[in-house]
Design an enzyme around this catalytic site. Structure first.
Site, PDB file in Angstrom:
ATOM      1  N   TYR A 186      -0.541 -11.775  27.152  1.00 46.12           N
ATOM      2  CA  TYR A 186       0.110 -11.753  28.466  1.00 46.12           C
ATOM      3  C   TYR A 186      -0.871 -11.212  29.496  1.00 46.12           C
ATOM      4  O   TYR A 186      -1.683 -10.331  29.183  1.00 46.12           O
ATOM      5  CB  TYR A 186       1.328 -10.831  28.464  1.00 46.12           C
ATOM      6  CG  TYR A 186       2.585 -11.431  27.889  1.00 46.12           C
ATOM      7  CD1 TYR A 186       3.458 -12.173  28.680  1.00 46.12           C
ATOM      8  CD2 TYR A 186       2.921 -11.232  26.547  1.00 46.12           C
ATOM      9  CE1 TYR A 186       4.620 -12.713  28.162  1.00 46.12           C
ATOM     10  CE2 TYR A 186       4.089 -11.772  26.013  1.00 46.12           C
ATOM     11  CZ  TYR A 186       4.935 -12.512  26.829  1.00 46.12           C
ATOM     12  OH  TYR A 186       6.082 -13.040  26.310  1.00 46.12           O
ATOM     13  N   ASP A 237      11.574 -13.883  30.709  1.00 40.88           N
ATOM     14  CA  ASP A 237      12.678 -13.527  31.603  1.00 40.88           C
ATOM     15  C   ASP A 237      12.618 -14.265  32.938  1.00 40.88           C
ATOM     16  O   ASP A 237      11.586 -14.846  33.284  1.00 40.88           O
ATOM     17  CB  ASP A 237      12.639 -12.008  31.871  1.00 40.88           C
ATOM     18  CG  ASP A 237      13.132 -11.227  30.669  1.00 40.88           C
ATOM     19  OD1 ASP A 237      14.119 -11.655  30.050  1.00 40.88           O
ATOM     20  OD2 ASP A 237      12.522 -10.189  30.350  1.00 40.88           O
ATOM     21  N   ARG A 274       6.053  -5.350  30.608  1.00 43.55           N
ATOM     22  CA  ARG A 274       6.437  -4.802  31.918  1.00 43.55           C
ATOM     23  C   ARG A 274       6.683  -3.290  31.859  1.00 43.55           C
ATOM     24  O   ARG A 274       6.447  -2.585  32.837  1.00 43.55           O
ATOM     25  CB  ARG A 274       7.666  -5.537  32.441  1.00 43.55           C
ATOM     26  CG  ARG A 274       7.340  -6.995  32.820  1.00 43.55           C
ATOM     27  CD  ARG A 274       8.583  -7.859  32.947  1.00 43.55           C
ATOM     28  NE  ARG A 274       9.486  -7.334  33.961  1.00 43.55           N
ATOM     29  CZ  ARG A 274      10.750  -7.749  34.099  1.00 43.55           C
ATOM     30  NH1 ARG A 274      11.232  -8.691  33.310  1.00 43.55           N
ATOM     31  NH2 ARG A 274      11.502  -7.219  35.034  1.00 43.55           N
ATOM     32  N   ARG A 292      11.288 -16.172  24.462  1.00 42.71           N
ATOM     33  CA  ARG A 292      11.815 -16.348  25.810  1.00 42.71           C
ATOM     34  C   ARG A 292      10.960 -15.597  26.823  1.00 42.71           C
ATOM     35  O   ARG A 292      10.328 -14.595  26.487  1.00 42.71           O
ATOM     36  CB  ARG A 292      13.254 -15.859  25.930  1.00 42.71           C
ATOM     37  CG  ARG A 292      13.665 -14.814  24.946  1.00 42.71           C
ATOM     38  CD  ARG A 292      15.053 -14.345  25.309  1.00 42.71           C
ATOM     39  NE  ARG A 292      15.869 -14.202  24.114  1.00 42.71           N
ATOM     40  CZ  ARG A 292      17.051 -13.601  24.095  1.00 42.71           C
ATOM     41  NH1 ARG A 292      17.545 -13.081  25.204  1.00 42.71           N
ATOM     42  NH2 ARG A 292      17.726 -13.515  22.980  1.00 42.71           N
TER      43      ARG A 292
END
Lengths: 249, 249
Positions: free
Chosen positions: B114, B56, B201, B54
């Site tokens: 990422y 966010d 993050r 997933r």
């Protein structure tokens, strides 16, 4: 003591109805209207902001220039911060400086550079959907480059000027005209001493006809000598166009 | 004859409530929900789309991977076009291919990359406002690079995992971790065999504390050995994060 302040502005044209304030239609959201309102909130009075030129609805700017006169004693280096606090997220002031009283963002300009972004791929790029023109058919870049080179120099660009303009003189000088590819994005870059109404978008629309193989590169010279808007290709969409820089003497 | 189709997806996370379908809340707009609905329109039946993981709310993807099983005989090379006709402009299918029956977008994945975009400038950049984290204070890049290098390799990343995750094993291997500057945008790039909940993050939020000079580069090692989320810096905002690529064996 009145000062003349020159601002450099960046805006995302997506949600604006172009640069120019539409008198009598205060509900229309324009960049000039939004920035004037922010300046007026600071100085507490009415202000007229002059832009280097209008940009149409949907057109973006990375380096639009505008100026205004004010008696407000706020130090010039505070304007950037003060305005950005009041402006919505789709307009940013990137520079503010004091200029001579006779500086006029439009009349003092001696040239401008526009960029036009083309996403040439069978698939759309979602991150560029508001910031480039999506062309699915594979473009022949070398043909477009050859055609573009024929426009360099001083010409009568009447064929590349949309109606709705009041100008009488259609002669302009293109100083630089080129394509660059950056991260698979095709960027058309054009610098001239001035531009006619929808001139960049008409040139791009005409170059795309050549890139798609509908006409040979030399066709662009025929269009030029026709001196009629009907001779040129379609106007490329607004959302691929960026006012990149305005030059002063 | 059932086929297993693997899709590569790009999406602008701005207007999505993340990847994952929220059962019992059909009004919540999710990427999985939107893409499943498009597939179901084509096959005329119910389909379950499995994502590599997933993302966010607000997080973007340039190379999310998902798969689904179908009996529909549509040739695999037609899926890209067919889906893009039905999908909204903020999701694009960039590739579709048939894969072995046992391929599973999540369980078959062996790594992911990422990117995290940082706009480090006193002024906002309006074109990056939804696609980067705006940091006004000048960052010390060399300190951030040094700190990032300490995270490379196999470690227990419990300190960099937000609560709300059910995983028991916090050990992950970071294969590459780096910064690159592209057109003044600072891009943090990280590749690992897997990521914990909000791990990228939290790492970025911690690196930013170091970049702003609040802690020395070595602090990142202390955070790592604390094995507690409280030890790390704040979670950097979602809209700077892009799922760039998913790797399979």
């Amino acid at each position: 003591m009145q000062t003349n302040i020159r601002l450099t502005l960046q805006y995302d044209g997506t949600d604006f109805n172009g640069w120019q304030l539409q008198l009598g239609r205060p509900e229309t959201r324009t960049v000039q209207g939004v920035v004037e309102k922010a300046i007026e909130e600071i100085v507490g009075g009415s202000v007229r902001l002059m832009g280097s030129g209008r940009t149409d609805a949907g057109v973006h700017a990375k380096g639009q220039v505008a100026n205004f006169h004010t008696n407000n004693p706020i130090p010039v280096d505070r304007w950037v911060f003060a305005l950005n606090c009041l402006l919505p997220p789709d307009v940013v002031v990137t520079n503010a400086e004091e200029v001579p009283t006779d500086f006029h963002a439009q009349y003092s300009a001696v040239g401008k550079t526009y960029y036009y972004y083309i996403w040439n791929n069978i698939c759309q790029n979602t991150f560029l959907r508001n910031y480039s023109h999506h062309v699915r058919r594979k473009l022949r870049l070398s043909a477009m480059e050859e055609a573009a080179s024929y426009l360099k120099g001083t010409h009568n660009f009447r064929s590349y000027c949309s109606s709705g303009s009041s100008v009488k003189n259609f002669v302009r000088t293109i100083k630089a005209i080129d394509f660059e590819t950056r991260e698979q994005i095709l960027i058309f870059q054009i610098t001239a001493d001035g531009f006619l109404y929808k001139m960049v978008r008409t040139i791009v629309g005409t170059l795309l006809e050549i890139g798609m193989g509908k006409y040979p590169p030399e066709w662009i010279k025929e269009v030029l000598s026709a001196r009629s808007r009907e001779a040129a290709g379609p106007t490329a969409p607004a959302h691929g166009l960026f006012l990149q820089e305005v030059f002063y003497g």
